[in-house]
Design a protein around this motif. Structure first.
Motif, PDB file in Angstrom:
ATOM      1  N   ILE A  71       0.854  -1.194   0.000  1.00 28.32           N
ATOM      2  CA  ILE A  71       0.000   0.000   0.000  1.00 28.32           C
ATOM      3  C   ILE A  71       0.888   1.242   0.000  1.00 28.32           C
ATOM      4  O   ILE A  71       2.071   1.170   0.355  1.00 28.32           O
ATOM      5  N   ARG A  72       0.290   2.351  -0.387  1.00 25.45           N
ATOM      6  CA  ARG A  72       1.016   3.640  -0.415  1.00 25.45           C
ATOM      7  C   ARG A  72       0.169   4.662   0.325  1.00 25.45           C
ATOM      8  O   ARG A  72      -0.982   4.896  -0.049  1.00 25.45           O
ATOM      9  N   LEU A  73       0.748   5.251   1.366  1.00 25.49           N
ATOM     10  CA  LEU A  73       0.007   6.200   2.201  1.00 25.49           C
ATOM     11  C   LEU A  73       0.381   7.640   1.873  1.00 25.49           C
ATOM     12  O   LEU A  73       1.447   7.900   1.306  1.00 25.49           O
ATOM     13  N   ASN A 223      -2.353  -2.539  -3.751  1.00 21.63           N
ATOM     14  CA  ASN A 223      -2.015  -2.480  -5.182  1.00 21.63           C
ATOM     15  C   ASN A 223      -1.481  -3.783  -5.750  1.00 21.63           C
ATOM     16  O   ASN A 223      -1.373  -3.943  -6.959  1.00 21.63           O
ATOM     17  N   HIS A 224      -1.133  -4.737  -4.896  1.00 20.17           N
ATOM     18  CA  HIS A 224      -0.864  -6.100  -5.370  1.00 20.17           C
ATOM     19  C   HIS A 224      -0.802  -7.047  -4.190  1.00 20.17           C
ATOM     20  O   HIS A 224      -0.604  -6.626  -3.051  1.00 20.17           O
ATOM     21  N   LEU A 225      -0.948  -8.324  -4.497  1.00 19.32           N
ATOM     22  CA  LEU A 225      -0.720  -9.382  -3.516  1.00 19.32           C
ATOM     23  C   LEU A 225       0.196 -10.377  -4.201  1.00 19.32           C
ATOM     24  O   LEU A 225       0.123 -10.570  -5.415  1.00 19.32           O
ATOM     25  N   ARG A 263      13.632 -13.346  -5.052  1.00 21.38           N
ATOM     26  CA  ARG A 263      13.476 -13.053  -6.489  1.00 21.38           C
ATOM     27  C   ARG A 263      12.002 -12.707  -6.697  1.00 21.38           C
ATOM     28  O   ARG A 263      11.128 -13.320  -6.102  1.00 21.38           O
ATOM     29  N   GLN A 264      11.741 -11.713  -7.535  1.00 23.19           N
ATOM     30  CA  GLN A 264      10.362 -11.250  -7.732  1.00 23.19           C
ATOM     31  C   GLN A 264      10.094 -10.903  -9.181  1.00 23.19           C
ATOM     32  O   GLN A 264      10.979 -10.392  -9.864  1.00 23.19           O
ATOM     33  N   THR A 265       8.878 -11.159  -9.618  1.00 23.20           N
ATOM     34  CA  THR A 265       8.453 -10.639 -10.912  1.00 23.20           C
ATOM     35  C   THR A 265       6.966 -10.298 -10.799  1.00 23.20           C
ATOM     36  O   THR A 265       6.316 -10.706  -9.844  1.00 23.20           O
TER      37      THR A 265
END
Ligand code: OOG
Ligand code: NI
Length: 460
Positions: A71-73, A223-225, A263-265
């Motif tokens: 999230i972005r506050l 915004n994502h999971l 590692r992430q995509t």
């Protein structure tokens, strides 16, 4: 005395509810979850050793539950209250990430459980960013954005009451916990109507897409999971076959036998219809913010290991270029990482990673007194003691920047003079952030102390 729901239970209710909500809101996330569970089942079926290792390290059960979100506050007050809200679920702020150096006007922390038992029950984390309005150059726009943010209340009245009740009572009953989760969810849901008019949205968007995302809505939509996979390369190549537009490169270390860190995509953020509140009839527009992500986690590195990781990564890719890596990026990355030992044994011997030590149960070792590093090495060599890698539970700033960038439209490359501001962040938070290295070191030390105690008991 009422019986309280445990913070682990509340976190599990919450992560399930968030996942169900996000699956309804973003159906492509459901498709991604299916792909991940197929890949994980396939890996486990072909690798009984890995399955046994995960089972023993208490990780198999958490695998399907495992995910993080972001999230972005907009304001310090929002960050302060979100810390109290996550605190009800046993999630504490760990680490400080300055993303301004990578052209993203935020700084962040990760709220997550910190105790071994809580992590193995459900490691749900939320990467939480705070917008840095001071990085908006235009003074008028900065003031306007601040005024808009000041007017909004992202928490329901009832969730605020329940947080107070939790803090006064020292817990929530099961009924209160269920209500808390329903109310907390309201903060993270998607709102298809902007709180600003189309012209204001445009100005905010031109200053930075992320500013428009934070300032123009009623709340900080999740915004994502991100589910955890055992084979991120298989998921990456499987995405296009299911009609999912994957990000060009996997962030983090290259493919290795022995996974390290993270590692992430992700799949590209979706363009979604929104409505603006203009004087007169509502105006239709679109907003791009929400996406899906996958992660593969490996061993947590010591400071020495992390320094080597950072050095090797930087040799291939400067932080400013995150997200715009070229075609042979992966080949270069693999070549650079030849210098990073690729066996758990070597990683341990060189002091590059953190481990939990335990008796193998195969034979009774004869040791007395303190368990020195040498004694531990001998016990491992003879097979009496086993060293299990500790999973990395945190995030990586260069990777996070790459994920942000790919979802803000890769072309956007603003840069802000790098100025980490941990003290200001902690002041807004109303607490200090925990040092992730210290947490891993403590987990390792606890396992050694337990082993020492066990050996002493056997001796006595
Ligand atoms: C957060 C991006 C970073 C990760 O896993 O590193 C992130 C955001 O886009 O708000 O999710
Ligand atoms: Ni993420």
């Amino acid at each position: 005395m009422p019986t309280f729901a445990s913070s682990d239970q509340i976190r599990t209710f919450f992560s399930r509810a968030m996942s169900d909500m996000y699956r309804r809101e973003v159906p492509q996330y459901g498709t991604l979850m299916e792909l991940v569970s197929e890949v994980n089942a396939g890996v486990l079926a072909h690798d009984p050793q890995l399955k046994a290792d995960l089972e023993r390290a208490d990780e198999l059960e958490r695998l399907d539950l495992e995910r993080h979100g972001a999230i972005r506050l907009g304001t310090a007050a929002e960050l302060f209250t979100i810390r109290r809200l996550f605190g009800v679920m046993g999630m504490e702020p760990v680490g400080y990430y300055d993303l301004s150096v990578a052209g993203v006007p935020v700084h962040s922390t990760a709220f997550r459980p910190v105790q071994d038992a809580a992590l193995s029950r459900n490691p749900f984390r939320v990467f939480t960013s705070l917008l840095r309005l001071e990085l908006i150059e235009d003074a008028d726009l900065r003031a306007e954005a601040a005024a808009i943010l000041k007017r909004r209340q992202i928490f329901t009245t009832r969730v605020l009451e329940l947080i107070d009740i939790h803090d006064e009572q020292g817990g929530l009953t099961v009924g209160q916990a269920e209500e808390f989760v329903r109310e907390a969810l309201e903060t993270f849901r998607w709102h298809g109507e902007a709180t600003v008019d189309a012209g204001t949205y445009r100005k905010l968007h031109d200053a930075h897409r992320l500013i428009a995302d934070v300032v123009s809505f009623k709340g900080p939509h999740i915004n994502h999971l991100t589910p955890r996979t055992l084979d991120i390369d298989a998921v990456q190549s499987g995405m296009p076959k299911r009609g999912i537009a994957a990000k060009a490169v996997v962030e983090g270390p290259p493919t290795r036998r022995c996974p390290i860190l993270l590692r992430q995509t992700s799949f590209k953020a979706l363009q979604e219809p929104i409505l603006f509140r203009d004087a007169g009839p509502e105006v239709a527009g679109t907003h791009t913010a929400r996406f899906g992500e996958i992660e593969q986690r490996g061993i947590a590195l010591t400071k020495k290991g992390r320094t080597l990781y950072d050095e090797l990564l930087a040799s291939v890719r400067e932080i400013g270029a995150a997200g715009s890596a070229g075609a042979d990026y992966e080949r270069q990355l693999t070549a650079a990482f030849q210098r990073f030992p690729d066996s758990t044994d070597e990683i341990r011997r060189q002091g590059l990673g953190f481990f939990r030590y335990r008796l193998s149960g195969k034979e009774t070792p004869a040791v007395s007194g303190m368990l020195t590093a040498d004694a531990l090495d001998r016990l491992i060599a003879t097979g009496s003691v086993v060293a299990d890698p500790i999973v990395y539970e945190d995030f990586l700033p260069v990777s996070a920047a790459g994920i942000f960038q790919s979802n803000l439209g890769g072309a956007e490359q603003k840069s802000y003079a790098g100025n980490a501001s941990k003290a200001a962040f902690e002041q807004a938070l109303g607490a200090t952030v925990a040092d992730e290295f210290a947490l891993y070191a403590e987990a390792e030390a606890r396992s050694i102390a337990a082993l020492e105690a066990e050996l002493t008991v056997r001796e006595g």
